[in-house]
Scaffold this motif. Structure first.
Motif, mmCIF file in Angstrom:
data_model
loop_
_atom_site.group_PDB
_atom_site.id
_atom_site.type_symbol
_atom_site.label_atom_id
_atom_site.label_comp_id
_atom_site.label_asym_id
_atom_site.label_seq_id
_atom_site.Cartn_x
_atom_site.Cartn_y
_atom_site.Cartn_z
ATOM 1 N N LEU A 83 46.069 0.651 10.536
ATOM 2 C CA LEU A 83 45.452 2.036 10.263
ATOM 3 C C LEU A 83 43.975 1.863 10.409
ATOM 4 N N GLN A 84 43.222 2.573 11.164
ATOM 5 C CA GLN A 84 41.630 2.719 11.082
ATOM 6 C C GLN A 84 41.290 4.157 10.769
ATOM 7 N N ILE A 85 40.228 4.062 10.005
ATOM 8 C CA ILE A 85 39.521 5.349 9.847
ATOM 9 C C ILE A 85 38.856 5.884 11.180
ATOM 10 N N ILE A 108 33.691 -0.554 7.196
ATOM 11 C CA ILE A 108 34.993 -0.225 6.389
ATOM 12 C C ILE A 108 36.398 -0.409 6.973
ATOM 13 N N ASN A 109 36.301 -0.285 8.229
ATOM 14 C CA ASN A 109 37.807 -0.783 8.937
ATOM 15 C C ASN A 109 37.995 -2.074 8.678
ATOM 16 N N SER A 110 36.916 -3.043 8.894
ATOM 17 C CA SER A 110 37.403 -4.345 9.102
ATOM 18 C C SER A 110 37.755 -4.759 7.459
ATOM 19 N N MET A 111 37.421 -3.876 6.459
ATOM 20 C CA MET A 111 38.014 -4.325 5.105
ATOM 21 C C MET A 111 39.371 -3.801 4.925
ATOM 22 N N LEU A 112 39.823 -2.732 5.835
ATOM 23 C CA LEU A 112 41.037 -2.367 5.786
ATOM 24 C C LEU A 112 42.134 -3.236 6.567
ATOM 25 N N LEU A 138 31.143 2.184 9.925
ATOM 26 C CA LEU A 138 32.553 2.506 10.187
ATOM 27 C C LEU A 138 33.264 1.074 10.542
ATOM 28 N N ASP A 139 32.453 0.221 11.289
ATOM 29 C CA ASP A 139 33.198 -0.929 11.638
ATOM 30 C C ASP A 139 33.502 -1.898 10.327
ATOM 31 N N TYR A 156 37.168 8.236 0.001
ATOM 32 C CA TYR A 156 37.117 6.921 -0.134
ATOM 33 C C TYR A 156 35.745 6.623 0.595
ATOM 34 N N VAL A 157 35.583 6.958 1.850
ATOM 35 C CA VAL A 157 34.256 6.542 2.703
ATOM 36 C C VAL A 157 33.133 7.158 1.893
ATOM 37 N N GLU A 158 33.271 8.184 1.002
ATOM 38 C CA GLU A 158 32.008 8.544 0.296
ATOM 39 C C GLU A 158 31.612 7.497 -0.946
ATOM 40 N N ALA A 159 32.462 7.263 -1.521
ATOM 41 C CA ALA A 159 32.429 6.216 -2.576
ATOM 42 C C ALA A 159 31.990 4.770 -2.046
ATOM 43 N N ALA A 160 32.773 4.475 -1.099
ATOM 44 C CA ALA A 160 32.513 3.142 -0.539
ATOM 45 C C ALA A 160 30.707 2.808 -0.110
ATOM 46 N N THR A 161 30.392 4.126 0.571
ATOM 47 C CA THR A 161 29.001 4.016 1.046
ATOM 48 C C THR A 161 28.078 4.321 0.069
#
Length: 243
Positions: free
Chosen positions: A146-148, A131-135, A128-129, A110-115
């Motif tokens: 849950l945080q990556i 991505i985690n804010s989106m979760l 990272l911040d 997911y990180v790979e796709a999002a970035t």
């Protein structure tokens, strides 16, 4: 006689207690195992659908960039809202790090796709911040979200460079050398930053392999550019000779 009765009574109580505890532990084990299976399934679904986002991005060309990226962003949102949400529901408010090995592959993908989507739309790195804010909206506000973690983010970022290499080679083939150069600079920057982090990740054996692959990705992009530029130079020379 009284002592024997007391001993038998104590023994019966002990056996009953052991039976109850074994039953409770067995139930707890089954519940935990079921939970792990659900987490693994969610991780697999995240992986599969994140790969679909990546494949969508690779359909990009000079003529369809906006259309392709709009579809990729929509698909990425679906991954987050449907499959990441399942993972969040399973793990929020728990010691989710205990099940990290079960969900880590999906999170990395997911990180790979999002970035990748972020770079293609804005030319910048999704941190990272962000991505985690989106979760966060996926979590119950009363529970620990849950945080990556940083490790899964870095491992996903390392895989991103391979996709960027393929994207750059495609752009070179399409004649977009400037875009390929931008990708190359971006990959070099990621590689340079991760070389500072990788030595501190001795407990992550696949990081060294990923670093080697990243370096190969940079070299492939640069070699592709050099070959194309050399071909263009020769072509111009031939044209000038016949003028």
């Amino acid at each position: 006689m009284s002592s024997c009765l007391q001993l038998n009574h104590s023994l019966c109580l002990c056996i009953t207690w052991c039976t109850i505890m074994c039953s409770l532990l067995g139930e707890q084990y089954l519940l935990q195992n079921d939970k792990r299976e659900r987490v693994v399934k969610a991780s697999r679904d995240i992986t599969i659908n994140s790969k679909k986002v990546i494949f969508q991005v690779h359909r990009i060309s000079k003529n369809n960039k906006d259309e392709v990226l709009e579809k990729a962003e929509k698909d990425l949102s679906a991954v987050r809202d449907q499959h990441i949400a399942r993972l969040v529901n399973e793990l929020q408010g728990t010691d989710f790090w205990k099940l990290r090995r079960a969900y880590s592959p999906g999170v990395q993908e997911y990180v790979e796709a999002a970035t990748l989507c972020k770079f293609c739309t804005s030319g910048t790195l999704l941190n990272l911040d962000e991505i985690n804010s989106m979760l966060l909206p996926l979590s119950d506000a009363s529970l620990e979200p849950l945080q990556i973690n940083i490790l899964d983010y870095i491992l996903g970022l390392a895989d991103l460079t391979g996709e960027l290499m393929r994207l750059a080679i495609g752009r070179i083939s399409d004649g977009e050398l400037e875009y390929a150069e931008r990708i190359c600079r971006f990959v070099r920057e990621i590689y340079r930053e991760l070389t500072l982090v990788a030595p501190k990740m001795d407990d992550t054996p696949d990081m060294k392999t990923k670093m080697d692959v990243m370096l190969q990705s940079v070299m492939k992009i640069e070699n592709g550019k050099l070959v194309t530029e050399a071909s263009n130079t020769k072509l111009l020379a031939l044209i000038n000779m016949h003028l």
